[in-house]
Design an enzyme around this catalytic site. Sequence first.
Site, mmCIF file in Angstrom:
data_model
loop_
_atom_site.group_PDB
_atom_site.id
_atom_site.type_symbol
_atom_site.label_atom_id
_atom_site.label_comp_id
_atom_site.label_asym_id
_atom_site.label_seq_id
_atom_site.Cartn_x
_atom_site.Cartn_y
_atom_site.Cartn_z
ATOM 1 N N ILE A 43 0.870 -1.173 0.000
ATOM 2 C CA ILE A 43 0.000 0.000 0.000
ATOM 3 C C ILE A 43 0.909 1.226 0.000
ATOM 4 O O ILE A 43 1.712 1.397 0.935
ATOM 5 C CB ILE A 43 -0.911 0.014 1.250
ATOM 6 C CG1 ILE A 43 -1.758 -1.259 1.312
ATOM 7 C CG2 ILE A 43 -1.787 1.267 1.266
ATOM 8 C CD1 ILE A 43 -2.462 -1.492 2.643
ATOM 9 N N GLU A 55 4.321 -7.781 3.077
ATOM 10 C CA GLU A 55 4.648 -8.661 4.194
ATOM 11 C C GLU A 55 4.256 -8.020 5.531
ATOM 12 O O GLU A 55 3.670 -8.650 6.404
ATOM 13 C CB GLU A 55 6.158 -8.969 4.211
ATOM 14 C CG GLU A 55 6.656 -9.704 2.982
ATOM 15 C CD GLU A 55 7.092 -8.771 1.848
ATOM 16 O OE1 GLU A 55 6.505 -7.690 1.680
ATOM 17 O OE2 GLU A 55 8.020 -9.149 1.130
HETATM 18 N N1 THU Z 1 7.584 -4.213 -1.714
HETATM 19 C C1 THU Z 1 6.876 -5.129 -0.993
HETATM 20 O O1 THU Z 1 5.680 -4.968 -0.736
HETATM 21 N N2 THU Z 1 7.533 -6.228 -0.556
HETATM 22 C C2 THU Z 1 8.807 -6.555 -0.876
HETATM 23 O O2 THU Z 1 9.268 -7.617 -0.506
HETATM 24 C C3 THU Z 1 9.601 -5.646 -1.684
HETATM 25 C C4 THU Z 1 8.971 -4.345 -2.010
HETATM 26 C C5 THU Z 1 6.863 -3.055 -2.246
HETATM 27 C C6 THU Z 1 7.174 -1.729 -1.626
HETATM 28 C C7 THU Z 1 6.732 -0.793 -2.730
HETATM 29 O O3 THU Z 1 5.330 -0.606 -2.643
HETATM 30 C C8 THU Z 1 7.025 -1.563 -4.021
HETATM 31 O O4 THU Z 1 7.141 -2.922 -3.616
HETATM 32 C C9 THU Z 1 8.273 -1.139 -4.738
HETATM 33 O O5 THU Z 1 9.362 -1.096 -3.892
#
Ligand code: THU
Length: 138
Positions: A43, A55
């Site tokens: 988000i 996560e």
């Molecule tokens: N992001 C995640 O939700 N989990 C991860 O393991 C790596 C990165 C998200 C954060 C952001 O919204 C987007 O991916 C790009 O970095």
Amino acid sequence: MEYKDLVEEAFKAREFAYTPYSNFNVGAALLTADDHVIHGCNIESASQTPSCCAERTAFFKGVSSGHKDFKAIAIVAAPKGTEDANFDYCAPCGVCRQIMAEFCELDTFDVVLAKSVEEFRVYKLTELLPLAFTGKDI
Ligand code: THU
């Protein structure tokens, strides 16, 4: 629960990702000790810092609804619009690893990185966060 089923849940969680800035959609499915599955997606915020990874969304949903024991988390990620292709393994960021270490045993908690329900890799948290600093060190 088999990990292929947990991966399938992570794909479902990813459908709700809110990513107008990165267009990178991540889904997570967190498995509790008593076999509940908690979905999380990333988000984002226009001011960036308040954004939350998939996560941590799953962990915060779980902990805030009374769960404290967790067995595994499955993670899937790909840019928006590539739903049937280009899923690559997406390892959790350092901040999410630290939150996992807050609530999970380093030697037993499984982190399942998936490209598809057939293709996934399983890591122990200790492999992703060696020499972790945890509450036990204080
Ligand atoms: N992001 C995640 O939700 N989990 C991860 O393991 C790596 C990165 C998200 C954060 C952001 O919204 C987007 O991916 C790009 O970095």
